[in-house]
Design a protein around this motif. Sequence first.
Motif, PDB file in Angstrom:
ATOM      1  N   PRO A   1       0.835  -1.202   0.000  1.00 33.31           N
ATOM      2  CA  PRO A   1       0.000   0.000   0.000  1.00 33.31           C
ATOM      3  C   PRO A   1       0.873   1.256   0.000  1.00 33.31           C
ATOM      4  O   PRO A   1       1.924   1.308   0.638  1.00 33.31           O
ATOM      5  N   GLY A   2       0.428   2.262  -0.736  1.00 35.09           N
ATOM      6  CA  GLY A   2       1.215   3.478  -0.851  1.00 35.09           C
ATOM      7  C   GLY A   2       2.027   3.475  -2.129  1.00 35.09           C
ATOM      8  O   GLY A   2       1.874   2.614  -2.993  1.00 35.09           O
ATOM      9  N   SER A   3       2.909   4.450  -2.266  1.00 30.62           N
ATOM     10  CA  SER A   3       3.701   4.619  -3.491  1.00 30.62           C
ATOM     11  C   SER A   3       4.740   3.512  -3.599  1.00 30.62           C
ATOM     12  O   SER A   3       5.630   3.416  -2.761  1.00 30.62           O
ATOM     13  N   GLY A   4       4.646   2.692  -4.673  1.00 26.87           N
ATOM     14  CA  GLY A   4       5.430   1.466  -4.691  1.00 26.87           C
ATOM     15  C   GLY A   4       6.388   1.251  -5.829  1.00 26.87           C
ATOM     16  O   GLY A   4       7.001   0.187  -5.911  1.00 26.87           O
ATOM     17  N   ASP A   5       6.586   2.241  -6.727  1.00 24.44           N
ATOM     18  CA  ASP A   5       7.470   1.929  -7.855  1.00 24.44           C
ATOM     19  C   ASP A   5       8.949   1.941  -7.481  1.00 24.44           C
ATOM     20  O   ASP A   5       9.788   1.498  -8.264  1.00 24.44           O
ATOM     21  N   SER A   6       9.276   2.385  -6.275  1.00 26.85           N
ATOM     22  CA  SER A   6      10.664   2.287  -5.820  1.00 26.85           C
ATOM     23  C   SER A   6      11.037   0.873  -5.393  1.00 26.85           C
ATOM     24  O   SER A   6      12.218   0.583  -5.158  1.00 26.85           O
ATOM     25  N   MET A   7      10.047  -0.017  -5.321  1.00 27.96           N
ATOM     26  CA  MET A   7      10.272  -1.372  -4.828  1.00 27.96           C
ATOM     27  C   MET A   7      10.294  -2.412  -5.936  1.00 27.96           C
ATOM     28  O   MET A   7      10.244  -3.611  -5.677  1.00 27.96           O
ATOM     29  N   PHE A   8      10.380  -1.990  -7.196  1.00 31.03           N
ATOM     30  CA  PHE A   8      10.337  -2.944  -8.301  1.00 31.03           C
ATOM     31  C   PHE A   8      11.441  -4.003  -8.191  1.00 31.03           C
ATOM     32  O   PHE A   8      11.205  -5.183  -8.446  1.00 31.03           O
ATOM     33  N   SER A   9      12.644  -3.610  -7.831  1.00 35.47           N
ATOM     34  CA  SER A   9      13.730  -4.592  -7.769  1.00 35.47           C
ATOM     35  C   SER A   9      13.455  -5.646  -6.709  1.00 35.47           C
ATOM     36  O   SER A   9      13.735  -6.838  -6.916  1.00 35.47           O
ATOM     37  N   THR A  10      12.884  -5.248  -5.586  1.00 31.58           N
ATOM     38  CA  THR A  10      12.523  -6.207  -4.530  1.00 31.58           C
ATOM     39  C   THR A  10      11.446  -7.156  -5.017  1.00 31.58           C
ATOM     40  O   THR A  10      11.521  -8.374  -4.816  1.00 31.58           O
TER      41      THR A  10
ATOM     42  N   ASP B   1       0.206   4.766  -6.995  1.00 34.03           N
ATOM     43  CA  ASP B   1       0.997   5.892  -7.501  1.00 34.03           C
ATOM     44  C   ASP B   1       2.057   5.474  -8.517  1.00 34.03           C
ATOM     45  O   ASP B   1       3.155   6.049  -8.544  1.00 34.03           O
ATOM     46  N   LEU B   2       1.761   4.493  -9.347  1.00 29.92           N
ATOM     47  CA  LEU B   2       2.738   4.072 -10.345  1.00 29.92           C
ATOM     48  C   LEU B   2       2.881   5.142 -11.419  1.00 29.92           C
ATOM     49  O   LEU B   2       1.906   5.554 -12.044  1.00 29.92           O
ATOM     50  N   ARG B   3       4.122   5.579 -11.632  1.00 31.93           N
ATOM     51  CA  ARG B   3       4.419   6.619 -12.617  1.00 31.93           C
ATOM     52  C   ARG B   3       4.711   5.995 -13.980  1.00 31.93           C
ATOM     53  O   ARG B   3       5.125   4.833 -14.072  1.00 31.93           O
ATOM     54  N   HIS B   4       4.516   6.780 -15.018  1.00 31.76           N
ATOM     55  CA  HIS B   4       4.615   6.268 -16.385  1.00 31.76           C
ATOM     56  C   HIS B   4       5.975   5.623 -16.661  1.00 31.76           C
ATOM     57  O   HIS B   4       6.040   4.463 -17.107  1.00 31.76           O
ATOM     58  N   HIS B   5       7.047   6.338 -16.445  1.00 28.40           N
ATOM     59  CA  HIS B   5       8.361   5.826 -16.851  1.00 28.40           C
ATOM     60  C   HIS B   5       8.806   4.605 -16.051  1.00 28.40           C
ATOM     61  O   HIS B   5       9.209   3.592 -16.652  1.00 28.40           O
ATOM     62  N   PRO B   6       8.746   4.624 -14.712  1.00 31.88           N
ATOM     63  CA  PRO B   6       9.141   3.405 -13.992  1.00 31.88           C
ATOM     64  C   PRO B   6       8.259   2.208 -14.336  1.00 31.88           C
ATOM     65  O   PRO B   6       8.754   1.080 -14.489  1.00 31.88           O
ATOM     66  N   ALA B   7       6.937   2.435 -14.465  1.00 35.69           N
ATOM     67  CA  ALA B   7       6.042   1.319 -14.772  1.00 35.69           C
ATOM     68  C   ALA B   7       6.280   0.785 -16.177  1.00 35.69           C
ATOM     69  O   ALA B   7       6.298  -0.433 -16.403  1.00 35.69           O
ATOM     70  N   THR B   8       6.483   1.681 -17.138  1.00 45.01           N
ATOM     71  CA  THR B   8       6.760   1.248 -18.513  1.00 45.01           C
ATOM     72  C   THR B   8       8.059   0.464 -18.583  1.00 45.01           C
ATOM     73  O   THR B   8       8.139  -0.598 -19.226  1.00 45.01           O
ATOM     74  N   ASP B   9       9.101   0.970 -17.929  1.00 39.53           N
ATOM     75  CA  ASP B   9      10.382   0.260 -17.918  1.00 39.53           C
ATOM     76  C   ASP B   9      10.258  -1.113 -17.281  1.00 39.53           C
ATOM     77  O   ASP B   9      10.827  -2.104 -17.764  1.00 39.53           O
ATOM     78  N   GLU B  10       9.500  -1.180 -16.186  1.00 39.69           N
ATOM     79  CA  GLU B  10       9.308  -2.457 -15.504  1.00 39.69           C
ATOM     80  C   GLU B  10       8.616  -3.456 -16.425  1.00 39.69           C
ATOM     81  O   GLU B  10       9.033  -4.618 -16.531  1.00 39.69           O
ATOM     82  N   LEU B  11       7.573  -3.026 -17.099  1.00 43.38           N
ATOM     83  CA  LEU B  11       6.835  -3.934 -17.982  1.00 43.38           C
ATOM     84  C   LEU B  11       7.662  -4.349 -19.193  1.00 43.38           C
ATOM     85  O   LEU B  11       7.615  -5.509 -19.622  1.00 43.38           O
TER      86      LEU B  11
ATOM     87  N   VAL C   1      16.367 -19.221 -22.282  1.00 47.16           N
ATOM     88  CA  VAL C   1      17.375 -18.403 -21.609  1.00 47.16           C
ATOM     89  C   VAL C   1      16.766 -17.913 -20.301  1.00 47.16           C
ATOM     90  O   VAL C   1      15.798 -17.151 -20.307  1.00 47.16           O
ATOM     91  N   MET C   2      17.316 -18.351 -19.183  1.00 51.31           N
ATOM     92  CA  MET C   2      16.688 -18.084 -17.903  1.00 51.31           C
ATOM     93  C   MET C   2      17.063 -16.703 -17.365  1.00 51.31           C
ATOM     94  O   MET C   2      18.031 -16.520 -16.631  1.00 51.31           O
ATOM     95  N   LEU C   3      16.271 -15.719 -17.760  1.00 51.20           N
ATOM     96  CA  LEU C   3      16.325 -14.384 -17.171  1.00 51.20           C
ATOM     97  C   LEU C   3      15.100 -14.204 -16.297  1.00 51.20           C
ATOM     98  O   LEU C   3      13.987 -14.569 -16.692  1.00 51.20           O
ATOM     99  N   GLY C   4      15.283 -13.646 -15.123  1.00 47.24           N
ATOM    100  CA  GLY C   4      14.153 -13.506 -14.222  1.00 47.24           C
ATOM    101  C   GLY C   4      13.775 -14.835 -13.604  1.00 47.24           C
ATOM    102  O   GLY C   4      14.592 -15.763 -13.538  1.00 47.24           O
ATOM    103  N   ILE C   5      12.532 -14.951 -13.183  1.00 41.98           N
ATOM    104  CA  ILE C   5      12.073 -16.117 -12.431  1.00 41.98           C
ATOM    105  C   ILE C   5      10.823 -16.690 -13.083  1.00 41.98           C
ATOM    106  O   ILE C   5       9.903 -15.947 -13.435  1.00 41.98           O
ATOM    107  N   GLY C   6      10.784 -18.023 -13.227  1.00 42.64           N
ATOM    108  CA  GLY C   6       9.563 -18.694 -13.638  1.00 42.64           C
ATOM    109  C   GLY C   6       9.543 -19.109 -15.086  1.00 42.64           C
ATOM    110  O   GLY C   6      10.585 -19.258 -15.732  1.00 42.64           O
ATOM    111  N   ASP C   7       8.326 -19.276 -15.596  1.00 40.62           N
ATOM    112  CA  ASP C   7       8.138 -19.730 -16.965  1.00 40.62           C
ATOM    113  C   ASP C   7       8.065 -18.528 -17.899  1.00 40.62           C
ATOM    114  O   ASP C   7       8.563 -17.455 -17.587  1.00 40.62           O
ATOM    115  N   ALA C   8       7.402 -18.704 -19.038  1.00 42.02           N
ATOM    116  CA  ALA C   8       7.365 -17.645 -20.052  1.00 42.02           C
ATOM    117  C   ALA C   8       6.291 -16.594 -19.781  1.00 42.02           C
ATOM    118  O   ALA C   8       6.087 -15.691 -20.597  1.00 42.02           O
ATOM    119  N   GLN C   9       5.606 -16.665 -18.653  1.00 39.44           N
ATOM    120  CA  GLN C   9       4.595 -15.663 -18.322  1.00 39.44           C
ATOM    121  C   GLN C   9       5.275 -14.364 -17.891  1.00 39.44           C
ATOM    122  O   GLN C   9       6.255 -14.382 -17.147  1.00 39.44           O
TER     123      GLN C   9
END
Length: 306
Positions: free
Chosen positions: A187-196, A209-219, A233-241
């Motif tokens: 809860p609250g402003s959360g785009d600073s926590m994307f890496s976590t 409070d997701l801002r355009h640039h951080p949210a776009t970059d994350e997606l 190529v295993m980047l990130g976690i999980g399957d192809a979702q």
Amino acid sequence: MATLKQVVDVLETLYPLRYAEDWDHPGLIVGDLTHEVSSIVFAADPTMETVDDAVRNGADLLICHHPLFFRAVHEVSGLTFRGRIVQALAQHGCALWVGHTNADASYRGVAQAAADAFGLIDQTPMEPIDDPLAAHPVGLGRVGRLAEPMRLREFADVVAQALPATKLGVQVAGSLDAMVRSVAVLPGSGDSMFSTVNALGVDVYVTSDLRHHPATDELQQSAYEAAMRDQGVMLGIGDAQLRPALINTPHSAIESLWFRYALEDVPNAVEVATGQRPQVRWNKTNTDPWALSVGANMTVGDTDGR
């Protein structure tokens, strides 16, 4: 009746100030510690409207989630709305106590209340706080899973239905038919926590409070990693979702879910500590700033291509 000092001691046992972020300054903002407290009002924000409601109805204490002062101030005169609020509270003998990031991290605090409302089970804090005095896990945010998987569009509806209604509603980014099993909530402003959140590998991240640039970059990065996993190529976690999908909620709405617990926990704890039970009320006034949302087009940017 219990004194304000006794009630503050109870509040800061339930929601310890040591849990607050370094930049945050929650706790007692206005109030005479010797005054008696028989009536408490809860509200998300200490706006002029919620303060007027509290003093008009004879409340002795207003408990809010959001601070009246985020940054240092040097006057509380009639030149500013904050000065007017402080004067109104003091003149009518109504104290103001704020539970902000300390309440976020506490047991049955803001994050847990939201995660519970969204149906998460097997919860743990996103960023645990090591507190040997705590009887339950505490820390920033919550991570859990759904009892039964559902599609993103269905889970978004669960979130929307759990929140107090606002003009803004909720926004969803990701494949709407993707299955949701694991969820992170902040809860609250959360785009600073994307890496976590990325390190957790959850299917959905619910925040505000997701801002355009951080949210776009994350997606964009999430989509790239999902495509690479699909090629072996295993980047990130999980399957192809693509993960995490994002659900952006109105800030005050998701945080006000805390009062579902505080409305019960605070008077119970005051009664145990003092033998006196204050009357409590939740002022559910919508303090989200937006009055109108127009021009939404459900086909623009639809991730399913429709």
